[in-house]
Design a protein around this motif. Structure first.
Motif, PDB file in Angstrom:
ATOM      1  N   THR A  98       0.740  -1.335   0.199  1.00 29.36           N
ATOM      2  CA  THR A  98      -0.259   0.145  -0.104  1.00 29.36           C
ATOM      3  C   THR A  98       0.757   1.177  -0.082  1.00 29.36           C
ATOM      4  N   LYS A  99       0.331   2.152  -0.788  1.00 29.06           N
ATOM      5  CA  LYS A  99       1.247   3.586  -0.751  1.00 29.06           C
ATOM      6  C   LYS A  99       0.452   4.825  -0.721  1.00 29.06           C
ATOM      7  N   VAL A 100       0.518   5.628   0.143  1.00 28.36           N
ATOM      8  CA  VAL A 100      -0.040   6.857  -0.045  1.00 28.36           C
ATOM      9  C   VAL A 100      -0.024   7.653  -1.296  1.00 28.36           C
ATOM     10  N   LEU A 101      -0.928   7.984  -2.137  1.00 26.56           N
ATOM     11  CA  LEU A 101      -0.618   8.348  -3.567  1.00 26.56           C
ATOM     12  C   LEU A 101      -0.836   9.788  -3.361  1.00 26.56           C
ATOM     13  N   GLU A 102      -1.702  10.248  -2.563  1.00 25.19           N
ATOM     14  CA  GLU A 102      -2.189  11.738  -2.453  1.00 25.19           C
ATOM     15  C   GLU A 102      -2.192  12.086  -0.941  1.00 25.19           C
ATOM     16  N   PRO A 103      -1.262  12.974  -0.666  1.00 22.87           N
ATOM     17  CA  PRO A 103      -1.222  13.381   0.887  1.00 22.87           C
ATOM     18  C   PRO A 103      -2.679  13.655   1.547  1.00 22.87           C
ATOM     19  N   GLY A 104      -3.146  13.316   2.743  1.00 19.59           N
ATOM     20  CA  GLY A 104      -4.201  13.497   3.316  1.00 19.59           C
ATOM     21  C   GLY A 104      -5.195  12.216   2.978  1.00 19.59           C
ATOM     22  N   LYS A 105      -4.842  11.568   1.795  1.00 14.17           N
ATOM     23  CA  LYS A 105      -5.884  10.518   1.375  1.00 14.17           C
ATOM     24  C   LYS A 105      -5.366   9.017   2.111  1.00 14.17           C
ATOM     25  N   PRO A 106      -6.102   8.099   2.174  1.00 18.69           N
ATOM     26  CA  PRO A 106      -5.718   6.843   2.793  1.00 18.69           C
ATOM     27  C   PRO A 106      -4.861   6.117   1.823  1.00 18.69           C
ATOM     28  N   ALA A 107      -3.836   5.126   2.212  1.00 16.40           N
ATOM     29  CA  ALA A 107      -3.115   4.590   1.087  1.00 16.40           C
ATOM     30  C   ALA A 107      -3.997   3.700   0.366  1.00 16.40           C
ATOM     31  N   SER A 108      -3.339   3.425  -0.941  1.00 18.70           N
ATOM     32  CA  SER A 108      -3.972   2.667  -1.905  1.00 18.70           C
ATOM     33  C   SER A 108      -3.123   1.048  -2.167  1.00 18.70           C
ATOM     34  N   THR A 109      -3.986   0.445  -2.508  1.00 20.41           N
ATOM     35  CA  THR A 109      -3.188  -1.007  -2.571  1.00 20.41           C
ATOM     36  C   THR A 109      -2.406  -0.636  -4.201  1.00 20.41           C
ATOM     37  N   VAL A 110      -1.221  -1.070  -4.353  1.00 23.71           N
ATOM     38  CA  VAL A 110      -0.483  -0.742  -5.452  1.00 23.71           C
ATOM     39  C   VAL A 110       0.007  -2.197  -6.063  1.00 23.71           C
ATOM     40  N   LYS A 111       0.108  -3.132  -5.219  1.00 23.64           N
ATOM     41  CA  LYS A 111       0.837  -4.518  -5.552  1.00 23.64           C
ATOM     42  C   LYS A 111       0.337  -5.619  -4.907  1.00 23.64           C
ATOM     43  N   GLU A 112       0.427  -6.887  -5.385  1.00 20.81           N
ATOM     44  CA  GLU A 112       0.029  -7.767  -4.477  1.00 20.81           C
ATOM     45  C   GLU A 112       1.228  -8.869  -4.530  1.00 20.81           C
ATOM     46  N   TYR A 113       1.397  -9.792  -3.373  1.00 21.29           N
ATOM     47  CA  TYR A 113       2.642 -10.566  -3.518  1.00 21.29           C
ATOM     48  C   TYR A 113       2.148 -11.945  -2.982  1.00 21.29           C
ATOM     49  N   SER A 114       2.669 -12.917  -3.604  1.00 21.13           N
ATOM     50  CA  SER A 114       2.425 -14.574  -3.287  1.00 21.13           C
ATOM     51  C   SER A 114       3.448 -15.104  -2.949  1.00 21.13           C
ATOM     52  N   PRO A 115       3.504 -16.679  -2.446  1.00 20.23           N
ATOM     53  CA  PRO A 115       4.675 -17.313  -2.471  1.00 20.23           C
ATOM     54  C   PRO A 115       5.486 -17.104  -3.591  1.00 20.23           C
ATOM     55  N   GLY A 116       6.999 -17.018  -3.207  1.00 21.51           N
ATOM     56  CA  GLY A 116       8.143 -16.729  -4.476  1.00 21.51           C
ATOM     57  C   GLY A 116       8.322 -15.355  -4.618  1.00 21.51           C
ATOM     58  N   SER A 117       7.523 -14.264  -4.111  1.00 18.52           N
ATOM     59  CA  SER A 117       7.821 -13.047  -4.323  1.00 18.52           C
ATOM     60  C   SER A 117       8.669 -12.449  -3.143  1.00 18.52           C
ATOM     61  N   TYR A 118       9.089 -11.376  -3.453  1.00 18.56           N
ATOM     62  CA  TYR A 118      10.109 -10.769  -2.386  1.00 18.56           C
ATOM     63  C   TYR A 118      10.009  -9.303  -2.513  1.00 18.56           C
ATOM     64  N   PHE A 119      10.080  -8.650  -1.352  1.00 19.90           N
ATOM     65  CA  PHE A 119      10.057  -7.113  -1.258  1.00 19.90           C
ATOM     66  C   PHE A 119      11.283  -6.785  -0.135  1.00 19.90           C
ATOM     67  N   GLY A 120      11.226  -5.316  -0.268  1.00 23.20           N
ATOM     68  CA  GLY A 120      12.196  -4.877   0.620  1.00 23.20           C
ATOM     69  C   GLY A 120      13.651  -4.472   0.241  1.00 23.20           C
ATOM     70  N   GLU A 121      13.932  -5.158  -1.083  1.00 24.59           N
ATOM     71  CA  GLU A 121      15.230  -4.974  -1.361  1.00 24.59           C
ATOM     72  C   GLU A 121      15.580  -3.476  -2.045  1.00 24.59           C
ATOM     73  N   ARG A 122      14.553  -2.668  -2.465  1.00 25.15           N
ATOM     74  CA  ARG A 122      14.791  -1.299  -3.164  1.00 25.15           C
ATOM     75  C   ARG A 122      15.348  -0.515  -1.983  1.00 25.15           C
ATOM     76  N   ALA A 123      15.105  -0.603  -0.753  1.00 22.94           N
ATOM     77  CA  ALA A 123      15.406   0.421   0.352  1.00 22.94           C
ATOM     78  C   ALA A 123      16.993   0.219   0.637  1.00 22.94           C
ATOM     79  N   LEU A 124      17.249  -1.468   0.261  1.00 24.66           N
ATOM     80  CA  LEU A 124      18.675  -1.711   0.788  1.00 24.66           C
ATOM     81  C   LEU A 124      19.479  -1.415  -0.214  1.00 24.66           C
ATOM     82  N   LEU A 125      19.190  -1.665  -1.377  1.00 26.49           N
ATOM     83  CA  LEU A 125      19.979  -1.214  -2.425  1.00 26.49           C
ATOM     84  C   LEU A 125      20.348   0.178  -2.674  1.00 26.49           C
ATOM     85  N   LYS A 126      19.321   0.835  -2.392  1.00 29.42           N
ATOM     86  CA  LYS A 126      19.247   2.407  -2.925  1.00 29.42           C
ATOM     87  C   LYS A 126      19.481   3.414  -1.413  1.00 29.42           C
TER      88      LYS A 126
END
Length: 94
Positions: free
Chosen positions: A54-82
């Motif tokens: 989920t990501k806040v796309l517009e300040p003051g608005k609730p977060a929106s779902t931007v992607k779904e993950y399932s088994p085999g998926s990964y996340f968190g690498e961007r913050a580590l790499l950059k």
């Protein structure tokens, strides 16, 4: 010319060493695994269940779902790499 960086697949020994570095964590439905804007110091791979980003796309608005993950998926690498704050929140879906 621009440089191209490619990650080569690992040998069995390398995969084993990498797997040894991972620790298993369990999350319940609705648990926030990472929070948008936080510092990133961990990388995750999903073994069971599903998650959503989920990501806040517009300040003051609730977060929106931007992607779904399932088994085999990964996340968190961007913050580590950059060395940047988390770009989205990840929430356990099931």
């Amino acid at each position: 010319l621009e440089k191209v960086q490619i990650l080569k697949s690992m040998e069995k020994y390398e995969r084993t060493k990498l797997a040894d570095a991972f620790k298993e964590h369990w999350f319940e439905e609705g648990d926030v695994i990472i929070k948008e804007g936080d510092a990133g110091n961990e990388f995750y791979m999903i073994m069971e269940g599903d998650c959503i980003a989920t990501k806040v796309l517009e300040p003051g608005k609730p977060a929106s779902t931007v992607k779904e993950y399932s088994p085999g998926s990964y996340f968190g690498e961007r913050a580590l790499l950059k060395d940047e704050p988390r770009a989205a929140s990840i929430v356990a879906k099931s």
